[in-house]
Design a protein around this motif. Sequence first.
Motif, PDB file in Angstrom:
ATOM      1  N   GLU A  24       7.052  -2.252   2.400  1.00  0.00           N
ATOM      2  CA  GLU A  24       6.382  -2.602   1.151  1.00  0.00           C
ATOM      3  C   GLU A  24       7.431  -3.203   0.216  1.00  0.00           C
ATOM      4  N   MET A  25       6.977  -3.974  -0.765  1.00  0.00           N
ATOM      5  CA  MET A  25       7.926  -4.484  -1.746  1.00  0.00           C
ATOM      6  C   MET A  25       8.502  -3.325  -2.556  1.00  0.00           C
ATOM      7  N   LEU A  26       9.839  -3.294  -2.666  1.00  0.00           N
ATOM      8  CA  LEU A  26      10.531  -2.311  -3.491  1.00  0.00           C
ATOM      9  C   LEU A  26      11.293  -3.050  -4.578  1.00  0.00           C
ATOM     10  N   PRO A  62       4.554  -7.559   4.778  1.00  0.00           N
ATOM     11  CA  PRO A  62       4.731  -6.452   3.839  1.00  0.00           C
ATOM     12  C   PRO A  62       3.471  -6.300   3.003  1.00  0.00           C
ATOM     13  N   MET A  63       2.960  -5.077   2.912  1.00  0.00           N
ATOM     14  CA  MET A  63       1.723  -4.839   2.160  1.00  0.00           C
ATOM     15  C   MET A  63       1.875  -3.575   1.329  1.00  0.00           C
ATOM     16  N   MET A  64       1.736  -3.731   0.025  1.00  0.00           N
ATOM     17  CA  MET A  64       1.923  -2.598  -0.878  1.00  0.00           C
ATOM     18  C   MET A  64       0.904  -1.513  -0.589  1.00  0.00           C
ATOM     19  N   ASP A  65       1.371  -0.265  -0.565  1.00  0.00           N
ATOM     20  CA  ASP A  65       0.591   0.941  -0.281  1.00  0.00           C
ATOM     21  C   ASP A  65       0.263   1.098   1.197  1.00  0.00           C
ATOM     22  N   TRP A  66       0.581   0.124   2.007  1.00  0.00           N
ATOM     23  CA  TRP A  66       0.206   0.178   3.416  1.00  0.00           C
ATOM     24  C   TRP A  66       1.402   0.269   4.353  1.00  0.00           C
ATOM     25  N   THR A  67       2.344  -0.664   4.278  1.00  0.00           N
ATOM     26  CA  THR A  67       3.387  -0.718   5.308  1.00  0.00           C
ATOM     27  C   THR A  67       4.567   0.204   4.966  1.00  0.00           C
ATOM     28  N   ASP A  68       4.254   1.484   4.825  1.00  0.00           N
ATOM     29  CA  ASP A  68       5.318   2.470   4.642  1.00  0.00           C
ATOM     30  C   ASP A  68       5.925   2.800   6.006  1.00  0.00           C
ATOM     31  N   ARG A  69       6.865   3.749   6.050  1.00  0.00           N
ATOM     32  CA  ARG A  69       7.591   4.009   7.284  1.00  0.00           C
ATOM     33  C   ARG A  69       6.687   4.546   8.393  1.00  0.00           C
TER      34      ARG A  69
END
Length: 330
Positions: free
Chosen positions: A37-39, A12-19
């Motif tokens: 991403e972390m939610l 999981p990578m913030m700003d990167w692993t979106d749908r």
Amino acid sequence: MKYQGYRFSVAPMMDWTDRHCRVFHRHLTRRARLYTEMLTTGAIIRGDRHRLLGFDGCEHPVALQLGGSDARDLATSAKIGEDFGYDEINLNVGCPSDRVNGRFGACLMAEPQLVAACVAAMKRAVKIPVTVKCRIGVDDQDPEAALDVLARGVAAAGADALIVHARKAWLNGLSPKENRDIPPLDYDRVYRLRRALPDLPIIINGGIASVAQAKHHLAHVDGVMLGRTAYQEPWRLLSVDPEIFGEPAPSATIKDVFAAMMPYIERELAKGTRLHSITRHFVGAFHAVPGARAFRRHLAENGVKPGAGAEVLRNAMALVDDRAVAAIAA
């Protein structure tokens, strides 16, 4: 026998692993486990759930990563994630981001009893696996003691696996970016944890730069998680299925992957998604290949234009040398 579903995953990578990123990665590997991403629990409970949690069916197996420290809110958010169809709920106990405001992320390494209580609450709320992602320690902690206490606590609480980024997080003195590189890697510490807790699947993360390196780690742990390399040089994921799972890759080359993604891209554009929201994840697709710079430039200049369509990607792909693309996939 341990569950084998964690053998290889993309971090999981913030700003990167979106749908959109996850759909891209799924077209590169059928078997890798993917993470959101972390939610935060607050966003999930009070925000637009369909926008935050919606995903394409092709992404399975896909895990939802949560940030929070209130056991009740985490249990509620985990149940929401399960109802949306996620295959796993992961608790973030390792993120040093300055966007993490509040009592969650890497600071929870200092509160192992709270982490265990959160895991226990989430396990009661859902039937899917609950996992934890952590560091080997935080600030002045001794990684030998700190990681052992955390791991044993979450194992007793019922955690299905522990993902360990093999670095400390220095919340005092280092920026989030520096925390990704400066603290030294200690893979041996993770290997020792695996030997100490043989019944808990242990997945290693941090600084792993190739599938070949991942295979080396699999001699010592139950799974490997690839982070920035998977995003910045995504072509490497084409070797995951053959090298890690002994199965054919979904496509022969990155160009084949893009061709396979066209129906998804067309559907998203028809829904009003901007092309750049999807193609921004493609910038590393042809790393070091002749034409890669022209490919990136074409996407950057044309993908952001109002009404940009899939032909922008097709035209960008035409700028890349086919023989070189085939060579990196070989």
